[in-house]
Write a protein that holds these residues in place. Sequence first.
Motif, PDB file in Angstrom:
ATOM      1  N   THR A 172       0.822  -1.247   0.167  1.00  0.00           N
ATOM      2  CA  THR A 172       0.094   0.130  -0.001  1.00  0.00           C
ATOM      3  C   THR A 172       0.801   1.187  -0.108  1.00  0.00           C
ATOM      4  O   THR A 172       0.586   2.281  -0.784  1.00  0.00           O
ATOM      5  N   MET A 173       1.711   1.252   0.869  1.00  0.00           N
ATOM      6  CA  MET A 173       2.540   2.370   0.939  1.00  0.00           C
ATOM      7  C   MET A 173       3.569   2.732  -0.243  1.00  0.00           C
ATOM      8  O   MET A 173       3.921   3.832  -0.511  1.00  0.00           O
ATOM      9  N   ILE A 209       1.344   4.618  -2.479  1.00  0.00           N
ATOM     10  CA  ILE A 209       1.021   5.896  -1.825  1.00  0.00           C
ATOM     11  C   ILE A 209       2.387   6.730  -2.689  1.00  0.00           C
ATOM     12  O   ILE A 209       2.262   7.887  -3.027  1.00  0.00           O
ATOM     13  N   ILE A 250       2.465  10.040  -4.655  1.00  0.00           N
ATOM     14  CA  ILE A 250       2.895  11.235  -4.459  1.00  0.00           C
ATOM     15  C   ILE A 250       4.000  11.708  -5.500  1.00  0.00           C
ATOM     16  O   ILE A 250       3.936  12.991  -5.836  1.00  0.00           O
ATOM     17  N   PHE A 281       7.520  16.764   1.633  1.00  0.00           N
ATOM     18  CA  PHE A 281       6.421  16.201   2.470  1.00  0.00           C
ATOM     19  C   PHE A 281       6.711  14.419   2.075  1.00  0.00           C
ATOM     20  O   PHE A 281       6.195  13.471   2.776  1.00  0.00           O
ATOM     21  N   ALA A 333       9.084  12.867   4.018  1.00  0.00           N
ATOM     22  CA  ALA A 333       8.859  12.616   5.441  1.00  0.00           C
ATOM     23  C   ALA A 333       7.830  11.402   5.462  1.00  0.00           C
ATOM     24  O   ALA A 333       7.498  11.013   6.617  1.00  0.00           O
ATOM     25  N   ASN A 334       7.170  11.211   4.359  1.00  0.00           N
ATOM     26  CA  ASN A 334       6.209  10.073   4.506  1.00  0.00           C
ATOM     27  C   ASN A 334       6.836   8.764   4.551  1.00  0.00           C
ATOM     28  O   ASN A 334       6.410   7.791   4.915  1.00  0.00           O
ATOM     29  N   PHE A 341       6.989   6.484   7.744  1.00  0.00           N
ATOM     30  CA  PHE A 341       5.834   5.950   7.887  1.00  0.00           C
ATOM     31  C   PHE A 341       5.496   4.577   7.331  1.00  0.00           C
ATOM     32  O   PHE A 341       5.148   3.447   7.930  1.00  0.00           O
ATOM     33  N   ILE A 365       7.785   2.004   9.354  1.00  0.00           N
ATOM     34  CA  ILE A 365       7.031   1.613  10.631  1.00  0.00           C
ATOM     35  C   ILE A 365       5.981   0.758  10.211  1.00  0.00           C
ATOM     36  O   ILE A 365       5.797  -0.041  11.262  1.00  0.00           O
ATOM     37  N   ILE A 388       4.342  -2.934  12.111  1.00  0.00           N
ATOM     38  CA  ILE A 388       3.054  -3.219  13.102  1.00  0.00           C
ATOM     39  C   ILE A 388       1.858  -3.894  12.499  1.00  0.00           C
ATOM     40  O   ILE A 388       1.400  -4.542  13.037  1.00  0.00           O
ATOM     41  N   TRP A 389       1.842  -3.653  10.885  1.00  0.00           N
ATOM     42  CA  TRP A 389       0.850  -4.300  10.615  1.00  0.00           C
ATOM     43  C   TRP A 389       1.000  -5.911  10.294  1.00  0.00           C
ATOM     44  O   TRP A 389       2.195  -6.310   9.957  1.00  0.00           O
ATOM     45  N   PRO A 448      -2.634  11.443  -2.030  1.00  0.00           N
ATOM     46  CA  PRO A 448      -1.517  10.624  -1.506  1.00  0.00           C
ATOM     47  C   PRO A 448      -0.722  10.962  -0.274  1.00  0.00           C
ATOM     48  O   PRO A 448      -0.189   9.897   0.552  1.00  0.00           O
ATOM     49  N   VAL A 449      -0.584  12.290  -0.079  1.00  0.00           N
ATOM     50  CA  VAL A 449       0.353  12.448   1.146  1.00  0.00           C
ATOM     51  C   VAL A 449      -0.619  12.337   2.361  1.00  0.00           C
ATOM     52  O   VAL A 449       0.033  11.972   3.425  1.00  0.00           O
ATOM     53  N   ILE A 496      -2.920   9.886   2.834  1.00  0.00           N
ATOM     54  CA  ILE A 496      -3.713   8.422   2.820  1.00  0.00           C
ATOM     55  C   ILE A 496      -3.168   7.816   4.243  1.00  0.00           C
ATOM     56  O   ILE A 496      -3.868   7.013   4.572  1.00  0.00           O
ATOM     57  N   LEU A 546      -3.116   2.298  19.720  1.00  0.00           N
ATOM     58  CA  LEU A 546      -1.885   2.284  19.006  1.00  0.00           C
ATOM     59  C   LEU A 546      -2.104   3.167  17.741  1.00  0.00           C
ATOM     60  O   LEU A 546      -0.965   4.124  17.337  1.00  0.00           O
ATOM     61  N   TRP A 547      -3.022   3.085  17.104  1.00  0.00           N
ATOM     62  CA  TRP A 547      -3.211   4.060  15.838  1.00  0.00           C
ATOM     63  C   TRP A 547      -3.275   5.488  16.448  1.00  0.00           C
ATOM     64  O   TRP A 547      -2.841   6.311  15.701  1.00  0.00           O
ATOM     65  N   VAL A 578       4.681  15.444  13.228  1.00  0.00           N
ATOM     66  CA  VAL A 578       5.777  15.792  12.304  1.00  0.00           C
ATOM     67  C   VAL A 578       5.490  16.537  11.192  1.00  0.00           C
ATOM     68  O   VAL A 578       5.961  17.643  10.795  1.00  0.00           O
ATOM     69  N   PHE A 579       3.999  16.266  10.490  1.00  0.00           N
ATOM     70  CA  PHE A 579       3.774  17.129   9.599  1.00  0.00           C
ATOM     71  C   PHE A 579       3.267  18.445   9.785  1.00  0.00           C
ATOM     72  O   PHE A 579       3.450  19.526   9.118  1.00  0.00           O
ATOM     73  N   LEU A 589       6.477  20.160   9.914  1.00  0.00           N
ATOM     74  CA  LEU A 589       7.043  20.511   8.538  1.00  0.00           C
ATOM     75  C   LEU A 589       6.298  21.682   7.852  1.00  0.00           C
ATOM     76  O   LEU A 589       6.748  22.525   7.376  1.00  0.00           O
TER      77      LEU A 589
END
Lengths: 220, 92, 227
Positions: free
Chosen positions: A113-114, A117, A121, A146, A149-150, A153, A156, A160-161, C173-174, C176, C201-202, C212-213, C216
């Motif tokens: 998924t990421m 994404i 972007i 941005f 910076a993504n 995530f 990470i 977790i998933w 996208p950013v 999501i 957790l979420w 973070v954002f 930024l």
Amino acid sequence: MNRRLFPLLTAVSLLLFVTAPIIIVRAPYESTMGLVQKIFYFHFPAWMAMFLSIFVLGIASVIYLFGRKPTADRLAVAAAELATIFGLMGLVTGPLWGVKAWGVWWQWDARLTMAVILELILVAYLLLRQYGGAGADRLAAGLGIFAMANVPFLYISTEIWRTVHPRTSVVPTLPIDFGLPLWWSFTGFIVLCLALLSARSRLEEQRSTLERLYQALEED
Amino acid sequence: MAVALAVYCAAFAWAPTTLLAAQPPEAAQDGFVPMDEIPADEQLPAAPLLVAAYSAVWAITIGYLWTIWRRLGTVERELADITRRVADRGQS
Amino acid sequence: MSEFLRVAWLVVRKDLRVESRSREMLFTTLFFAVSCVLVFSFGFVRGGQAVEGAAAGILWITIAFSGTLALGRAFERERYHDALRGLLLAPVDRPAIYVGKLLGLLLLLAVVEAVVVVMVAFLFRAPLFQHSGLLLALLALGTVGFASVGTLFSAMLVRTKSRAVLLPVMLYPVTIPVLIMGVSGTAALIQPEPDLVMARLWISLLLFFDAVFLTLALWTFEPVMTE
């Protein structure tokens, strides 16, 4: 820098790519996935090259936004295009591997998924540069930051998933027989990435020279 | 740039050939390596996937190099043109 | 710091005052959100039974769409009569303007979400109010994450010709990750045996993302808005 570096980098990456099949073929068969696992030797380095490009994009964007250095902007555009290209490679080779190894073409687990994404972007970045009009370079720099910076995530989220994707940590523990073709291809990809970055930046440089000359002509 | 492209294309043609030629005997027999208890005829052959993956990577690389080459050509042509015009303007 | 907050508050007050005269943004965004949920309910409710687990996704998608609509017009008023230049020329910390705009938007979205949550809980029979504290945390943090990126992008695009289409192209996208975290957290809350550990957790991940954002955005607002 570009004139001398580009032929050298091209030569090195070519050498690595041409010899890669030999080394890959001689790597031992991976017990659970067999022949198709060898896609890994291109799949993983392609993603790593994409991450490298995204970080170059992010850092170049920061430098351009806060330092206004034109070279940083050119590098950012080059990095964005390259990241899209390498991401495309990853997204194409991944399902080709997955359809055999997992039985499905696609799964919406965290890593995949990421990956999509990030690719989105990057395409958004390229669209912004193309259709954003004047001043799009600074806006795109903001978006580039941005994008970078993504990335954490993404890393990470795989921890977790629950995911069917091989864990990142499996790479350092690869036995040397597997390790050599991997790092060989990896080096080839990184060098290719650098070669393409320099070529693409050069294109941007030529374009801005052209812009300046057009403007000089207008002013007369 | 043209030389780089030509050499890459040659390497592209060579790489999958090497890979295919180096398959283990049982793969050459029925085209894939069985992974688990699923009957052999219900599995997808792995070799075409592998070749497809490598071909895709090469095709994308060469395609991108070609787009850079083309754009560079356009820009350099325009640069030559405009340099000439500036020179003409300077002379007149 | 207090000067910063004072300027931010001034911007919020200005927007609230202008909005209170026509209430255009409030009503149109609210109506859009309601229509969105209704359309989803036509799509996902069959024979009186809602599709399993759809509520979480529908809630967050509606928030995302309504949010984008509101963001598209966040700086709309400033485009006319050079109001934006006037705002930027003011001898204040530019990020304070950003914060002011963000707060105004958050207020609007809070009202919209209040309505949407009730609608989704009703139409899809989702036990959204079972753990309302955690749900509130999820919604608040998710909306802040979405809006902080959106306000920046909206400001960036204010002078761009294709801004109407470029905003969603850049924003979705950013953000999501925010949506994924929000949906997963909400789903963890409304599933037959709520998984509160995962929900928490979420929430903490959302907090991290927001930190973070938001940082930024504050950091890049000034250089991006300068000509």
